[in-house]
Each structure stands twice: as C-alpha cells, then as structure tokens.
Design an enzyme around this catalytic site. Structure first.
Site, PDB file in Angstrom:
ATOM      1  N   LYS A 171       0.832  -1.205   0.000  1.00 48.28           N
ATOM      2  CA  LYS A 171       0.000   0.000   0.000  1.00 48.28           C
ATOM      3  C   LYS A 171       0.866   1.254   0.000  1.00 48.28           C
ATOM      4  O   LYS A 171       0.531   2.246  -0.662  1.00 48.28           O
ATOM      5  CB  LYS A 171      -0.940   0.010   1.211  1.00 48.28           C
ATOM      6  N   LYS A 239      -0.314  11.491   5.528  1.00 50.41           N
ATOM      7  CA  LYS A 239      -0.008  10.432   6.489  1.00 50.41           C
ATOM      8  C   LYS A 239       0.659   9.249   5.804  1.00 50.41           C
ATOM      9  O   LYS A 239       1.648   8.690   6.280  1.00 50.41           O
ATOM     10  CB  LYS A 239      -1.294  10.015   7.197  1.00 50.41           C
TER      11      LYS A 239
END
Length: 294
Positions: A171, A239
């Site tokens: 990811k 983030k």
C-alpha cells in the site's frame, strides 16, 4: 452467512459494510460517526453502541480506521477487539497503517488466540461504493483463503502479497505511485493551459496512449474543472507518505522522487488544502507558477 463486527464506518467503511450485507453476511457496525448508523441500518446491518457489542460472537472482525493509533486502541485497548471477541476470530484490518504496527497487532493477536490479516485497500470512495477496491493482503495463506468471500464482496482485485505487514508495504508503494501520478498530471495541465492548449482535450489524448492511467481515466475531467471534493483527502495521503518515508528508512533505500511528492503533498496541507481530494495537488502546482486563484 458470516457474522461480522465492522468498526469504522467512514467514507470507505460505510459502503464496504453495505456490500457485505448485500452479500448475505450479518454485519454489526460500530463507529464514532453515529450518522453512519442510518446508512448501515438502511442497508440491512445493525448498529452497535460499543466495540464489545459489535465483536461479541463475531466470526470476523473488520477495522477501517484512519491511522495506527486508532487501530491499536480499537484492537489492543483494554476495551478493544481482543478483549471481547471470541478466540479464533479473524481480524481483517483494511486500514492503511505502518507495516510495523500491523506486525505488532498480528503478534499480539496470535498470542491471544486470534488470526489477523492486514488488508489495506486502494480505489478511494468511488472504489468502495462500487465494490471494486484493490486489496493487498499480508498474513498467512490459510487466513487469506478463508477471507476470500469478504474480499469478493468489497473488491475486484485481491492478492496475498506476503506475511504480516506485507500488505502495508504494498500500500505504501501504491500511495507513492498515486501521489507521483497526480503531481505529473497536475504539471501537464498547467503546461498545456499556459501554452493555450485545451487541457481537457489534451488529457483525453494522453488517456488513450502510453501515459494512460486509472487516475487519468477517473480524474482528468474533475481536475480540469477544479473540482476537488474528497474521495481521498490530502491529509490522509500526507499520512501515507510518512509511512513511505519510514519504510524507506528502515529498508535503507533512497526514494528521491517519493520525497519530492511528499513535499508537494505537505505543501498542499500547509496551503490549507488538507480536506480536499489529493487531486488538489493541481492547486499547489498552480500556486508555484503564480497561476492560482487571486
């Protein structure tokens, strides 16, 4: 029919829970955004007032939360998943968090008698609503196989990529590619418009050639129109780029382009665009060139 405790009914989690209900599963959801309960109940699920109520007797527990502190608190906390779920239950964490956090949660789960998969997703709000997410899964092959009906209900592509934490590594790679592509599409728009070319037509051509991408397919029209309603917020991508930087440091590899993309995303937050879609990198490139809104 599988009994599922679903924790985190946000932009992504809410439609995912609905797809699981439609697939014939019993879904009991818990979230801090109580407005989401209306959608869950309309879809045929049931609202729970606590984590304990959501996960008691659940065969599968799903978490879809913003970051590792929330996942760790929900799963490992004194009143969390491992404190209330039945031993042997499978935890599927669809959140995007640090690989080391996923490994630590899996280790704690194994000690407590739970099975764990890290299964971050890509596809944004549209992918969640259409049930066509791409899911990258870390954990054991056995647990991946047992979770296949869940992945089929919410995703189009789901692949076991390795042991615990591997899903989060993939990811991170996804997010650096997505961020870099948005930045380059933004630069292409600014270049074409600065030279008097119709950017919409230009991107139509690019989308049909080697430069084509899922981002051009889905986002070129909204970017040209400067429509940045969030499907995935700049704040969250910021983030994620932090996760990329940490992973690169741990692996002792240099990712110079990723560092530049991370800086552009940080600039977007600094310029007040954190709540906008990550395609709003276009606004940063415009501002760099003095072509932003006056």
């Amino acid at each position: 029919m599988t009994r599922i405790g679903f924790i985190g009914l946000g932009i992504m989690g809410s439609p995912m829970a609905g797809h699981l209900v439609q697939a014939g599963h019993e879904v009991v959801g818990h979230t801090l955004n109580t407005e989401a309960y209306q959608r869950l109940e309309a879809d045929g699920g049931r609202a729970a007032g606590s984590i304990a109520e959501a996960v008691t007797d659940a065969e599968i527990v799903i978490t879809m939360l913003p970051n590792h502190p929330q996942v760790e608190e929900v799963v490992l906390g004194a009143d969390g998943v491992f404190a209330h779920a039945s031993r042997g239950a499978l935890l599927i964490d669809f959140s995007t968090i640090r690989p080391e956090s996923s490994v630590a949660i899996a280790d704690a789960g194994g000690t407590a008698g739970f099975r764990v998969l890290d299964a971050p997703v890509s596809g944004g709000q549209a992918g969640a609503e259409q049930g066509v997410l791409s899911i990258m899964v870390g954990g054991t092959a056995f647990d991946f196989a047992s979770a296949t009906p869940i992945f089929e209900a919410v995703g189009k592509t789901y692949i076991h990529v390795g042991p615990h934490g591997a899903g989060q590594v993939v990811k991170a790679a996804n997010q650096l590619v997505v961020g870099g592509t948005y930045a380059l599409v933004a630069e292409a728009i600014v270049l074409m418009e600065a030279l008097g070319v119709d950017a919409a037509k230009g991107l139509d051509v690019l989308a049909g050639g080697l430069a084509g991408s899922r981002i051009l397919e889905l986002k070129r029209s909204s970017m040209v129109a400067r429509e940045f309603a969030p499907g995935f917020r700049i704040d969250l991508h910021h983030k994620d780029m932090g996760i990329v930087a940490d992973a690169a440091r741990q692996a002792d590899v240099a990712l110079p382009t990723s560092a530049l993309v991370a800086s552009l995303i940080a600039a977007a937050r600094a310029q007040g665009y954190g709540s906008l879609d990550h395609s709003a990198l276009l606004k940063v490139i415009e501002n760099l060139n003095g072509r932003g809104e006056k």
